[in-house]
Design an enzyme around this catalytic site. Structure first.
Site, PDB file in Angstrom:
ATOM      1  N   ARG A 171      43.689  36.995 -10.986  1.00 22.41           N
ATOM      2  CA  ARG A 171      43.033  36.339 -12.133  1.00 22.41           C
ATOM      3  C   ARG A 171      43.766  36.629 -13.450  1.00 22.41           C
ATOM      4  NH1 ARG A 171      40.706  34.468  -8.291  1.00 22.41           N
ATOM      5  NH2 ARG A 171      38.517  33.852  -8.179  1.00 22.41           N
ATOM      6  N   SER A 242      32.513  32.381 -11.050  1.00 18.48           N
ATOM      7  CA  SER A 242      32.359  33.838 -11.173  1.00 18.48           C
ATOM      8  C   SER A 242      32.363  34.214 -12.647  1.00 18.48           C
ATOM      9  CB  SER A 242      33.521  34.563 -10.504  1.00 18.48           C
ATOM     10  OG  SER A 242      33.576  34.255  -9.138  1.00 18.48           O
ATOM     11  N   GLU A 338      35.019  37.143 -16.914  1.00 13.57           N
ATOM     12  CA  GLU A 338      36.151  36.296 -16.525  1.00 13.57           C
ATOM     13  C   GLU A 338      36.386  35.095 -17.462  1.00 13.57           C
ATOM     14  OE1 GLU A 338      37.753  35.551 -12.577  1.00 13.57           O
ATOM     15  OE2 GLU A 338      36.889  33.566 -12.771  1.00 13.57           O
TER      16      GLU A 338
HETATM   17  N1  EPU Z   1      27.771  39.769  -2.418  1.00 14.83           N
HETATM   18  C1  EPU Z   1      26.466  40.233  -2.436  1.00 14.83           C
HETATM   19  N2  EPU Z   1      25.560  39.600  -3.235  1.00 14.83           N
HETATM   20  C2  EPU Z   1      25.890  38.515  -3.976  1.00 14.83           C
HETATM   21  C3  EPU Z   1      27.202  38.034  -3.948  1.00 14.83           C
HETATM   22  C4  EPU Z   1      28.129  38.687  -3.155  1.00 14.83           C
HETATM   23  O1  EPU Z   1      26.122  41.204  -1.789  1.00 14.83           O
HETATM   24  O2  EPU Z   1      24.998  38.009  -4.662  1.00 14.83           O
HETATM   25  C5  EPU Z   1      28.733  40.445  -1.537  1.00 14.83           C
HETATM   26  C6  EPU Z   1      28.730  39.832  -0.141  1.00 14.83           C
HETATM   27  O3  EPU Z   1      28.875  40.851   0.793  1.00 14.83           O
HETATM   28  C7  EPU Z   1      29.982  38.995  -0.103  1.00 14.83           C
HETATM   29  C8  EPU Z   1      30.886  39.737  -1.055  1.00 14.83           C
HETATM   30  O4  EPU Z   1      30.032  40.280  -2.059  1.00 14.83           O
HETATM   31  O5  EPU Z   1      30.508  38.936   1.176  1.00 14.83           O
HETATM   32  C9  EPU Z   1      31.915  38.837  -1.722  1.00 14.83           C
HETATM   33  O6  EPU Z   1      31.306  37.663  -2.179  1.00 14.83           O
HETATM   34  P1  EPU Z   1      32.025  36.243  -2.011  1.00 14.83           P
HETATM   35  O7  EPU Z   1      32.673  36.126  -0.693  1.00 14.83           O
HETATM   36  O8  EPU Z   1      31.033  35.214  -2.403  1.00 14.83           O
HETATM   37  O9  EPU Z   1      33.211  36.289  -3.020  1.00 14.83           O
HETATM   38  P2  EPU Z   1      33.319  36.964  -4.431  1.00 14.83           P
HETATM   39  O10 EPU Z   1      34.122  38.206  -4.332  1.00 14.83           O
HETATM   40  O11 EPU Z   1      31.962  37.066  -4.999  1.00 14.83           O
HETATM   41  C10 EPU Z   1      35.558  35.768  -5.079  1.00 14.83           C
HETATM   42  C11 EPU Z   1      36.047  34.957  -6.229  1.00 14.83           C
HETATM   43  C12 EPU Z   1      35.505  33.533  -6.136  1.00 14.83           C
HETATM   44  C13 EPU Z   1      36.020  32.955  -4.828  1.00 14.83           C
HETATM   45  C14 EPU Z   1      35.522  33.829  -3.674  1.00 14.83           C
HETATM   46  C15 EPU Z   1      36.068  33.387  -2.344  1.00 14.83           C
HETATM   47  C16 EPU Z   1      36.370  36.488  -8.073  1.00 14.83           C
HETATM   48  C17 EPU Z   1      35.851  36.995  -9.365  1.00 14.83           C
HETATM   49  N3  EPU Z   1      35.626  35.575  -7.468  1.00 14.83           N
HETATM   50  O12 EPU Z   1      34.130  35.852  -5.205  1.00 14.83           O
HETATM   51  O13 EPU Z   1      36.033  32.788  -7.216  1.00 14.83           O
HETATM   52  O14 EPU Z   1      35.564  31.628  -4.653  1.00 14.83           O
HETATM   53  O15 EPU Z   1      35.944  35.189  -3.865  1.00 14.83           O
HETATM   54  O16 EPU Z   1      37.419  33.737  -2.264  1.00 14.83           O
HETATM   55  O17 EPU Z   1      37.422  36.914  -7.623  1.00 14.83           O
HETATM   56  C18 EPU Z   1      35.616  31.994  -9.411  1.00 14.83           C
HETATM   57  O18 EPU Z   1      36.575  32.673  -9.789  1.00 14.83           O
HETATM   58  O19 EPU Z   1      34.953  31.275 -10.203  1.00 14.83           O
HETATM   59  C19 EPU Z   1      35.193  32.057  -8.012  1.00 14.83           C
HETATM   60  C20 EPU Z   1      34.097  31.443  -7.580  1.00 14.83           C
END
Ligand code: EPU
Length: 342
Positions: A171, A242, A338
């Site tokens: 990012r 995010s 972000e």
């Molecule tokens: N989780 C929770 N509760 C929640 C959300 C997430 O417990 O409310 C835990 C879950 O275990 C989940 C893990 O966190 O498996 C990771 O969540 P997720 O797979 O939804 O991905 P993320 O880390 O929250 C990142 C990116 C997203 C991208 C996804 C998929 C960042 C800041 N965000 O989210 O990017 O789509 O991975 O690769 O790196 C964006 O930048 O706008 C964005 C949506």
């Protein structure tokens, strides 16, 4: 001297409510719609002469806008994409900064240029995408960039930055490190002919059985399905994806946290470091689905803050402050916002 032949139409007190995915009610003092790179040079003669503040708006999907934006707002609308060359190894593709990102991903698949499918349905424009090095489901845009054409506002000249000069990281990029310096006009992609499915990311892996052999289109559809389920559609509920970055902490801190919180979600990062799921940290603090006036935390994904209607930048930053404090108190981790706060 201003070259009036190239100066685009200027709008006064232009509403940006439909140009930011949070749907904040913002008004820009002077607005130019940029449809070609040479218009930027002409507008900058004006900006420099009048010493006005300025900023660029792409799809408005990663910004937090105040009620009033003084000075000049450039609406990036350079469109068009063309294949520059194609050999046995790769296809090179030039894309205007104003091209809609998701439509570009769909277009590459229609034209048999797979690679970007994991990045489907990310809101915003092709020109904004490299600034924060958009990434999803194990792929980052940086993996496919050859170079970037931009206007350097400090030197008042057009430049081409190689992929290395763009300094891409999670990012992050040269553009993000040097705010208000470069305006991306064109992105040159290099898409290798050898295609490989990237389906190791947990959410995506769940969509396919172990012996399945998904096509790029299958992955595109699976990513669209996951994102539609987890992330709110900005046309229906204002948001900027995010709201926080996933924090990266030293291994020792990670080990200590894991002892105290066995279900902590994290990912490997650079040697000696670990990336924590910010959504998990926020969820554990009980924020998911909570409302604070007109704004709140999305019910299906704690990492996404939403505008239920009528919210302002001040409201969302107030909520973000509460979340950051609580996460810091509970886990000793500082979350970084972000989207760009303008
Ligand atoms: N989780 C929770 N509760 C929640 C959300 C997430 O417990 O409310 C835990 C879950 O275990 C989940 C893990 O966190 O498996 C990771 O969540 P997720 O797979 O939804 O991905 P993320 O880390 O929250 C990142 C990116 C997203 C991208 C996804 C998929 C960042 C800041 N965000 O989210 O990017 O789509 O991975 O690769 O790196 C964006 O930048 O706008 C964005 C949506």
């Amino acid at each position: 001297m201003i070259d009036h032949r190239q100066l685009p139409q200027r709008y006064l007190n232009y509403s940006l409510k439909n140009r930011n995915t949070f749907g904040f009610d913002a008004t820009a003092e002077f607005t130019y719609e940029i449809t070609s790179a040479d218009q930027i040079a002409a507008v900058f003669v004006d900006i420099t002469q009048q010493k006005m503040p300025w900023r660029v708006l792409g799809g408005g999907s990663n910004v937090i806008l105040p009620k009033k934006l003084s000075g000049v707002t450039l609406l990036m609308n350079i469109t068009g994409q063309e294949i520059l060359s194609s050999d046995g190894d790769a296809t090179r593709l030039a894309v205007g900064a104003g091209v809609n990102w998701h439509e570009l991903v769909a277009w590459t698949l229609e034209n048999n240029l797979p690679g970007l499918e994991n990045l489907a349905l990310i809101p915003g424009t092709a020109g904004a995408a490299p600034i924060q090095n958009i990434g999803a489901y194990g792929v980052e845009i940086a993996d496919y960039i050859e170079c970037i054409e931009a206007f350097d506002a400090q030197e008042q000249t057009f430049i081409t930055l190689t992929k290395e000069a763009c300094q891409f990281a999670y990012r992050d990029s040269y553009f993000k490190q040097h705010p208000n310096r470069c305006i991306v006009t064109k992105v040159i992609f290099k898409i290798p002919k050898a295609w490989k499915a990237h389906i190791h990311y947990a959410d995506l892996a769940k969509q396919f059985s172990a012996d399945s052999n998904p096509s790029p289109e299958d992955i595109f559809l699976a990513v669209c399905k996951i994102r539609t389920r987890k992330l709110p559609d900005p046309k229906i509920i204002g948001n900027a994806g995010s709201f926080f970055q996933n924090p990266i902490v030293p291994n020792e801190q990670f080990e200590t946290l894991l002892k105290a919180h066995a279900s902590l979600v994290s990912y490997p990062d650079a040697p000696g470091k670990r990336k924590l799921a910010a959504g998990w940290l926020i969820d554990q603090c009980g924020f998911k689905g909570q409302r604070m006036g007109s704004v709140g935390v999305y019910e299906n994904q704690a990492l996404v803050l939403v505008n239920h209607g009528g919210g302002t930048a001040q409201d969302i930053l107030g909520l973000a402050k509460c979340i950051r404090e609580k996460v810091h108190d509970k886990f000793g981790v500082t979350l970084q916002i972000e989207p760009n706060i303008l």
